[in-house]
Design a protein around this motif. Structure first.
Motif, mmCIF file in Angstrom:
data_model
loop_
_atom_site.group_PDB
_atom_site.id
_atom_site.type_symbol
_atom_site.label_atom_id
_atom_site.label_comp_id
_atom_site.label_asym_id
_atom_site.label_seq_id
_atom_site.Cartn_x
_atom_site.Cartn_y
_atom_site.Cartn_z
ATOM 1 N N GLY A 278 0.830 -1.211 0.000
ATOM 2 C CA GLY A 278 0.000 0.000 0.000
ATOM 3 C C GLY A 278 0.860 1.255 0.000
ATOM 4 O O GLY A 278 1.977 1.253 -0.539
ATOM 5 N N PHE A 279 0.373 2.315 0.633
ATOM 6 C CA PHE A 279 1.118 3.576 0.649
ATOM 7 C C PHE A 279 1.562 3.936 2.057
ATOM 8 O O PHE A 279 0.923 3.581 3.046
ATOM 9 N N GLU A 280 2.642 4.721 2.083
ATOM 10 C CA GLU A 280 3.201 5.195 3.334
ATOM 11 C C GLU A 280 2.297 6.264 3.957
ATOM 12 O O GLU A 280 2.115 6.331 5.163
ATOM 13 N N SER A 281 1.741 7.113 3.080
ATOM 14 C CA SER A 281 0.928 8.225 3.581
ATOM 15 C C SER A 281 -0.079 8.607 2.504
ATOM 16 O O SER A 281 0.056 8.210 1.343
ATOM 17 N N ILE A 282 -1.044 9.438 2.907
ATOM 18 C CA ILE A 282 -2.040 9.895 1.936
ATOM 19 C C ILE A 282 -1.385 10.850 0.927
ATOM 20 O O ILE A 282 -1.831 10.966 -0.211
ATOM 21 N N PHE A 283 -0.260 11.478 1.321
ATOM 22 C CA PHE A 283 0.450 12.346 0.364
ATOM 23 C C PHE A 283 0.993 11.506 -0.794
ATOM 24 O O PHE A 283 0.884 11.881 -1.952
ATOM 25 N N GLU A 284 1.592 10.358 -0.443
ATOM 26 C CA GLU A 284 2.127 9.482 -1.497
ATOM 27 C C GLU A 284 0.979 9.009 -2.405
ATOM 28 O O GLU A 284 1.084 9.043 -3.635
ATOM 29 N N ALA A 285 -0.130 8.613 -1.771
ATOM 30 C CA ALA A 285 -1.289 8.143 -2.557
ATOM 31 C C ALA A 285 -1.778 9.257 -3.490
ATOM 32 O O ALA A 285 -2.082 9.014 -4.654
ATOM 33 N N ALA A 286 -1.823 10.493 -2.981
ATOM 34 C CA ALA A 286 -2.354 11.616 -3.776
ATOM 35 C C ALA A 286 -1.408 12.009 -4.915
ATOM 36 O O ALA A 286 -1.818 12.629 -5.881
ATOM 37 N N ARG A 287 -0.127 11.662 -4.784
ATOM 38 C CA ARG A 287 0.827 11.916 -5.877
ATOM 39 C C ARG A 287 0.668 10.883 -6.984
ATOM 40 O O ARG A 287 0.825 11.169 -8.147
ATOM 41 N N LYS A 288 0.349 9.643 -6.566
ATOM 42 C CA LYS A 288 0.405 8.540 -7.532
ATOM 43 C C LYS A 288 -0.935 8.190 -8.190
ATOM 44 O O LYS A 288 -0.953 7.638 -9.280
ATOM 45 N N ILE A 289 -2.034 8.436 -7.512
ATOM 46 C CA ILE A 289 -3.301 7.878 -8.016
ATOM 47 C C ILE A 289 -4.173 8.840 -8.844
ATOM 48 O O ILE A 289 -4.548 8.504 -9.963
ATOM 49 N N PRO A 290 -4.543 10.023 -8.341
ATOM 50 C CA PRO A 290 -5.601 10.785 -9.019
ATOM 51 C C PRO A 290 -5.237 11.278 -10.420
ATOM 52 O O PRO A 290 -4.075 11.517 -10.717
ATOM 53 N N LYS A 291 -6.285 11.437 -11.243
ATOM 54 C CA LYS A 291 -6.108 12.002 -12.587
ATOM 55 C C LYS A 291 -7.187 13.047 -12.812
ATOM 56 O O LYS A 291 -8.308 12.903 -12.318
#
Ligand SMILES: Nc1ncnc2c1ncn2[C@@H]1O[C@H](COP(=O)(O)OP(=O)(O)O)[C@@H](O)[C@H]1O
Ligand SMILES: O=C(CO)[C@@H](O)[C@@H](O)COP(=O)(O)O
Length: 555
Positions: free
Chosen positions: A490-503
């Motif tokens: 998964g991800f380390e933090s929601i910041f990492e998730a927000a960098r990698k996922i949304p379009k």
């Protein structure tokens, strides 16, 4: 091996599931199901009448939908590859339960009592309690009021619970717990009562620095409420993204998932949508546009902005103050118009051309110029959430003549909701929380381009649009991945998730100068009426409501 998480978005009418591939950021599958009992605003399941302004749900529906939508999205993948689940919910949506989580409405002794059911966010029958709470809080100089724009809304936990106590003390007494529905579903999934700090912060007057209001304050409302926090709520709260526990064996069997996978603590539809649009910094307002609109902004500072729903430290993204404001009806107003005010020849035309009424009305309304209809509307069909915080206000359409056409009214209603949003943007900017760009997600940006252009013209701001048609479910899946953690894939933090996922979509709406100029004049007229009807110069809406209520009181 690929890694996936599932996000479940519990909306007003239905729940949606989304399967997210964490390696490719692809939304692999989605599924939706309407709640079998729907929104109960007229009758209980036994046929008993429900009073006006009520909106209830059946908690069994929240579990029932999982039996269908989870198996549907994981069809075709190996369940070993799903590492986590996150959920988000409409809020404030609360229910009374026993200590083990059994909802009171599922117990024979209480099932005929409407107070035993879920009170949905748009249950607006606790306005009297909200008014008294605000009055007492003001008299006592309670500091929390400022965090909530100066007023606690009737949609929130304490007014709703106080209504239960006033009208059904036996239900208050029987309830070991009063839970946000989002926390209740997490308890059902994991067996753990691990409540999230986001709903507590925005809806239950809790803050990281000050906790809940004092027992003395609650006793001043009603001596029976003195220990409400310790008796019915909880002081143990967990920040968003925390793992609430592992999926239980029973739930794994029911959904087809692997037992023990990470389940994130509950969250709210509007709040999960912010990182799901890639927004993790100040200056950008995320609008979740559907039946209602929630307006979300981040800031490094805590500023007291009058009339907003609230500001909560870490409430949306860790390390920042999350601000929420909102309009309690937007798409719902257009739905009302389509269901109640469209003449037979329009219905016929839509049928012949095989298009829906919204599309037909929008097509006709698109030919009008701003101000051409001579109409001006106020968007308070479901009261005013921000910035007047008054569920007793109602809608207005001004300027009607014998020549007024349905599409003119439809456009005026859309414009009214855009003015409502502009009022909120101005309020933030005037008080030091800057809004420079708009980000839109939810059903409306997908359904109506004219509406989006009007919002850009009225606000004078550019609007970026989410690519996902299920932004809240995507956000929930991202938080599921944060709860699972890096080691599990998964991800380390929601910041990492927000960098990698949304379009975002390529198209962006920009204000058209000529339209913006006329809308500026119309907006000034709206503001005059807004203050006239909304700030006490003429309380006609309240007087009308009181007369109307006298009929239902007689029943
Ligand atoms: N073409 C349209 N233009 C404007 N509003 C529409 C259109 N089609 C549907 N709606 C409104 O969209 C709302 C549903 O929005 P959606 O985002 O799908 O739901 P929810 O807010 O429950 O998640 C309804 O209130 C409906 O009236
Ligand atoms: O108020 C909130 C979030 O704080 C929303 O859950 C509420 O407006 C309901 O949203 P929907 O219109 O169902 O998307």
């Amino acid at each position: 091996m690929a890694k996936y998480t599932i996000g479940i978005d519990y909306g007003t009418e239905s729940a949606r599931a989304l399967l997210l591939n964490l390696d490719t950021a692809e939304e692999v599958a989605t599924a939706a199901m309407n709640y079998p009992h729907g929104v109960m605003d007229e009758r209980l399941p036994n046929g008993m009448a429900i009073p006006p302004d009520w909106a209830l749900q059946h908690p069994d529906d929240y579990i029932e939908v999982l039996k269908h939508i989870i198996p549907e999205v994981i069809k075709g993948i190996d369940k070993e590859e799903v590492i986590g689940i996150g959920i988000d919910f409409t809020s404030c949506t609360i229910l009374p339960t026993k200590k083990n989580g059994t909802p009171l409405c599922d117990i024979d002794a209480y099932k005929n009592n409407p107070h035993a059911y879920v009170k949905l966010w748009k249950h607006h029958a606790a306005q009297d309690e909200a008014n008294r709470l605000n009055e007492i809080a003001r008299q006592r100089g309670e500091s929390f009021l400022e965090r909530y724009g100066g007023k606690i809304s009737s949609e929130w936990v304490i007014p709703k619970v106080w209504q239960i106590l006033n009208e059904a003390p036996e239900i208050y007494e029987a309830a070991d717990r009063i839970m946000e529905a989002t926390d209740w579903v997490i308890m059902m999934l994991t067996g753990n009562e691990k409540r999230n700090s986001c709903t507590a912060g925005y809806k239950a007057i809790w803050s990281k620095k000050e906790g809940y209001p004092s027992n003395e304050f609650f006793a001043a409302l009603d001596p029976r409420l003195e220990h409400i926090v310790d008796e019915k709520l909880s002081r143990e709260l967990y920040p968003v993204g925390t793992k609430a526990g592992g999926l239980t064996q029973a739930m794994a069997q029911m959904t087809g998932l692997k037992p023990g996978i990470a389940v994130a603590v509950g969250n709210v539809d509007a709040h999960v949508s912010v990182p799901a649009m890639g927004v993790t910094s100040p200056g950008k307002m995320v609008m979740i546009m559907g039946t209602s609109i929630c307006h979300m902004v981040l800031s490094e500072q805590e500023i007291h902005v009058p009339g907003i729903c609230g500001v909560v430290e870490d409430g949306i993204i860790p390390g920042l103050f999350g601000y929420e404001a909102g309009q309690s009806a937007v798409g719902d107003i257009f739905a009302w118009f389509v269901e109640n005010c469209v003449p037979a020849d329009y219905q016929e035309e839509a049928k012949t051309r095989n298009i829906n009424i919204h599309t037909l009305l929008t097509e006709k309304a698109s030919k009008l110029k701003p101000g051409q209809s001579g109409l001006l509307a106020i968007d308070w069909w479901n009261g005013n959430r921000s910035i007047l915080v008054d569920a007793d206000l109602s809608g207005v359409i001004l300027g009607m003549t014998l020549l007024t056409k349905p599409e003119e009214i439809y456009r005026a209603l859309i414009e009214a909701t855009a003015y409502g949003t502009r009022t909120i943007i101005d309020d933030f900017n005037e008080h030091g929380v800057s809004v420079e760009e708009l980000y839109a997600c939810g059903g409306l940006p997908e359904k109506n381009k004219m509406l989006m252009q009007i919002y850009s013209d009225v606000s004078g701001l550019p609007i970026k649009v989410a690519k996902s048609s299920q932004t809240p479910a995507l956000g929930a899946a991202m938080f599921g991945a944060v709860a699972a953690g890096k080691e599990q894939g998964g991800f380390e933090s929601i910041f990492e998730a927000a960098r990698k996922i949304p379009k975002l979509k390529d198209e962006e709406y920009k204000p058209i100068a000529a339209n913006a100029a006329i809308y500026e004049r119309l907006y000034q007229e709206y503001k005059t009426l807004h203050d006239y009807f909304g700030r006490g110069a003429n309380d006609v809406m309240k007087r009308l409501k009181a007369i109307k209520k006298s009929y239902s009181d007689e029943r």
